[in-house]
Design an enzyme around this catalytic site. Structure first.
Site, PDB file in Angstrom:
ATOM      1  CE1 TYR A 238      -2.768  -1.802   5.706  1.00 45.18           C
ATOM      2  CE2 TYR A 238      -2.210   0.469   5.159  1.00 45.18           C
ATOM      3  CZ  TYR A 238      -2.697  -0.763   4.786  1.00 45.18           C
ATOM      4  OH  TYR A 238      -3.099  -0.983   3.486  1.00 45.18           O
TER       5      TYR A 238
ATOM      6  CB  SER B  58      -0.886   0.019   1.249  1.00 46.13           C
ATOM      7  OG  SER B  58      -1.484   1.290   1.438  1.00 46.13           O
TER       8      SER B  58
END
Length: 307
Positions: free
Chosen positions: A183, A157
């Site tokens: 994350y 990501s």
């Protein structure tokens, strides 16, 4: 090494990038394929003739998706298998049950910005799910991947730009827990895995690449109110568009022999030295070979301690 470009881009769909590809006789595993871009990736691979295993935690949801894929594609070589990436024993069982070559491994499953949680091994939940489970899966399947001269696709990501892997405190034992930093480092780990897997395994015919699928509204955002973040509406992708880069990396002849790179919108991304504030670019620390080697060593040690 020149930057790889393709005829595809932001608006391309998975079906479009795979339109002329025949995957008959090829075997694929897609983790997290019970919804979202994982399901669309599996559907596209099956549509092109591949035997596809949906590696899922929710078997009921996986069964529904498998039936939908078979109905839509006519491909009956679609099946489900249980896999909990946070449980090393589940990964070991999945690996033990696999027989024969594997040609495509799509490490698609993931969690994002979830509340603080740790596995019984003490691993931070996002790092455990997004990186460690997939690391254990790929290393456990190495023989099958080598037999299939396989491609590994690691979903990362643009969020990786928020943080490198903080090797001195991966599991937030000392830092206050921040769901977005957790994350981010797990997504950086996905890129570093692709770099080092290619370095170690290219001689076996295995290559690995990482990607940013784009901003897509899926179950991944369940811990952040279903939001895709501060993304302009014209930057949101459909599920079909979101799966395109994964399918491209898994199937296109343009990627023959190519590994250790990071892609967005179906093209290789620019290496950057500061946050871009966009959905594009890969941080230099995420493709750094020394960081990649270090992460591999740390991951091996964590797995050994878990056994």
């Amino acid at each position: 090494m020149s930057t790889l470009t393709t005829p595809f881009g932001f608006s391309s769909t998975a079906a479009e990038v795979a339109a002329d590809i025949d995957l008959t006789g090829r075997r694929a595993i897609v983790t997290g394929a019970s919804s979202g871009i994982g399901a669309e990736t599996a559907r596209t691979l099956a549509d092109r003739g591949a035997e596809v295993v949906l590696a899922v935690r929710d078997m009921a949801a996986g069964e529904r998706v498998a039936k939908e894929i078979t109905a839509a594609t006519g491909n009956r070589a679609v099946r489900i298998a249980p896999l909990d990436l946070t449980d090393p024993a589940s990964v070991t069982s999945f690996v033990a049950a696999w027989q024969g070559p594997l040609h495509i491994l799509v490490n698609n499953a993931g969690v994002m910005a979830c509340p603080e949680r740790h596995t019984p091994q003490g691993w931070e939940w996002q790092f455990a799910t997004n990186h460690m489970g997939h690391f254990a899966l790929a290393t456990g399947l190495h023989g099958a991947l080598a037999a299939g001269a396989a491609r590994i696709v690691a979903l990362s990501s643009t969020g990786h730009q928020r943080s490198p892997v903080v090797f001195d405190d991966i599991h937030f034992a000392f830092r206050p827990y921040d769901p977005w930093l957790a994350y981010a480092q797990s997504k950086t780990a996905n890129v570093l895995f692709a770099v080092e897997a290619t370095r170690r395994w290219a001689a076996d015919g295995i290559t690995a690449n990482a990607l940013m699928p784009g901003a897509i509204r899926t179950n991944l955002q369940r811990h952040v109110g279903g939001s895709s973040g501060q993304v302009a509406p014209d930057q949101l992708k459909s599920v079909e568009q979101g799966a395109a880069t994964s399918v491209l990396l898994a199937t296109s002849s343009l990627l023959d022999g190519v590994g250790g790179r990071y892609f967005d919108d179906c093209n290789e991304a620019e290496v950057v030295d500061r946050r871009t504030g966009t959905l594009h670019g890969v941080a230099r620390y995420a493709v750094d070979p020394e960081n990649a080697r270090r992460l591999w060593t740390v991951s091996e040690a964590l797995l050994a301690d878990a056994r």
